[in-house]
Enzyme design. Structure first.
Site, PDB file in Angstrom:
ATOM      1  N   TYR A  23       0.799  -1.228   0.000  1.00 23.97           N
ATOM      2  CA  TYR A  23       0.000   0.000   0.000  1.00 23.97           C
ATOM      3  C   TYR A  23       0.835   1.283   0.000  1.00 23.97           C
ATOM      4  O   TYR A  23       0.265   2.375  -0.065  1.00 23.97           O
ATOM      5  CB  TYR A  23      -0.953  -0.003   1.204  1.00 23.97           C
ATOM      6  N   ASN A  75     -12.453   4.601  -2.022  1.00 21.33           N
ATOM      7  CA  ASN A  75     -11.721   3.356  -1.857  1.00 21.33           C
ATOM      8  C   ASN A  75     -12.404   2.615  -0.711  1.00 21.33           C
ATOM      9  O   ASN A  75     -12.205   2.945   0.455  1.00 21.33           O
ATOM     10  CB  ASN A  75     -10.251   3.606  -1.516  1.00 21.33           C
ATOM     11  N   HIS A  81     -15.168  -5.920  -1.883  1.00 25.92           N
ATOM     12  CA  HIS A  81     -15.397  -7.294  -2.325  1.00 25.92           C
ATOM     13  C   HIS A  81     -16.616  -7.936  -1.666  1.00 25.92           C
ATOM     14  O   HIS A  81     -16.940  -9.080  -1.962  1.00 25.92           O
ATOM     15  CB  HIS A  81     -14.143  -8.134  -2.025  1.00 25.92           C
ATOM     16  N   ASP A  88     -25.206  -0.211  -3.134  1.00 25.76           N
ATOM     17  CA  ASP A  88     -26.557   0.364  -3.248  1.00 25.76           C
ATOM     18  C   ASP A  88     -26.547   1.847  -2.887  1.00 25.76           C
ATOM     19  O   ASP A  88     -27.244   2.652  -3.513  1.00 25.76           O
ATOM     20  CB  ASP A  88     -27.533  -0.382  -2.330  1.00 25.76           C
ATOM     21  N   HIS A 101      -8.191   2.037  -5.967  1.00 23.94           N
ATOM     22  CA  HIS A 101      -7.440   1.095  -5.133  1.00 23.94           C
ATOM     23  C   HIS A 101      -5.967   1.415  -5.250  1.00 23.94           C
ATOM     24  O   HIS A 101      -5.460   1.625  -6.368  1.00 23.94           O
ATOM     25  CB  HIS A 101      -7.678  -0.352  -5.579  1.00 23.94           C
ATOM     26  N   ARG A 112      -9.876 -10.805  -4.298  1.00 23.28           N
ATOM     27  CA  ARG A 112      -9.828  -9.352  -4.538  1.00 23.28           C
ATOM     28  C   ARG A 112     -10.152  -8.991  -5.993  1.00 23.28           C
ATOM     29  O   ARG A 112     -10.266  -7.828  -6.329  1.00 23.28           O
ATOM     30  CB  ARG A 112      -8.449  -8.793  -4.177  1.00 23.28           C
TER      31      ARG A 112
HETATM   32  C1  DHK Z   1      -7.503  -1.727  -0.011  1.00 25.31           C
HETATM   33  C2  DHK Z   1      -7.868  -2.710   0.856  1.00 25.31           C
HETATM   34  O1  DHK Z   1      -7.967  -2.470   2.161  1.00 25.31           O
HETATM   35  C3  DHK Z   1      -8.091  -4.094   0.396  1.00 25.31           C
HETATM   36  O2  DHK Z   1      -9.026  -4.770   1.208  1.00 25.31           O
HETATM   37  C4  DHK Z   1      -8.501  -4.147  -1.046  1.00 25.31           C
HETATM   38  C5  DHK Z   1      -7.523  -1.898  -1.473  1.00 25.31           C
HETATM   39  C6  DHK Z   1      -7.536  -3.344  -1.907  1.00 25.31           C
HETATM   40  C7  DHK Z   1      -6.454  -1.052  -2.147  1.00 25.31           C
HETATM   41  O3  DHK Z   1      -5.653  -1.549  -2.915  1.00 25.31           O
HETATM   42  O4  DHK Z   1      -6.441   0.172  -1.909  1.00 25.31           O
HETATM   43  O5  DHK Z   1      -8.550  -5.482  -1.480  1.00 25.31           O
END
Ligand code: DHK
Length: 144
Positions: A23, A75, A81, A88, A101, A112
């Site tokens: 991330y 996000n 998922h 909705d 994401h 994912r």
């Molecule tokens: C962020 C999350 O917390 C994951 O649960 C997702 C997403 C992906 C991201 O890539 O920002 O699967």
């Protein structure tokens, strides 16, 4: 002045500490600052909200829909998922929405690969890290 909501779901408050190899190292505060700085140059006003609770995210979407907002950057984190209710709420809001994401969800675990949100949003950005949020704003500044 277009009002755009920036909504982040569960665990995104942990950015900077959470799996930085997936991330990145940029914190959510820094992402929000970057998006707000960009907003200033494209005649937009951005309000940011993060929650680890599905209902709080849904309440905020309703609030923004009733508050004259035109666009939504979202996000949903793991709710991407799983959450029919979040999907909705986005549909009901009528907000022009970009799903963001940080990671490329299609290059990760099978669970994912499916997003319940992708089918109802205007655009999707995945795998661009924090740049994805600024790209989403750039798009919405023209299209929302
Ligand atoms: C962020 C999350 O917390 C994951 O649960 C997702 C997403 C992906 C991201 O890539 O920002 O699967």
């Amino acid at each position: 002045m277009k009002k755009i909501g920036l909504l982040n779901g569960p665990n995104l408050d942990r950015l900077g500490k959470r799996e930085p190899e997936v991330y990145g190292t940029v914190t959510l505060d820094q992402i929000e600052d970057k998006v707000k700085a960009k907003a200033a140059s494209c005649d937009c006003e951005v309000e940011a909200f993060q929650s680890n609770h599905e209902g709080a995210l849904i309440d905020k979407i309703h609030e923004w829909a009733d508050g004259g907002f035109g666009g939504l950057i979202v996000n949903p984190g793991g709710l991407t998922h799983t959450s029919v209710a979040l999907r909705d709420a986005i549909v009901a809001s009528g907000l022009k929405t970009v799903e963001v994401h940080l990671s490329n969800i299609h290059a990760r675990e099978d669970f994912r690969h499916r997003s319940l949100v992708s089918g109802i949003v205007a655009a999707i950005v995945a795998g661009m890290g924090h740049h994805g949020y600024v790209s989403a704003l750039r798009y919405l500044s023209e299209k929302a």
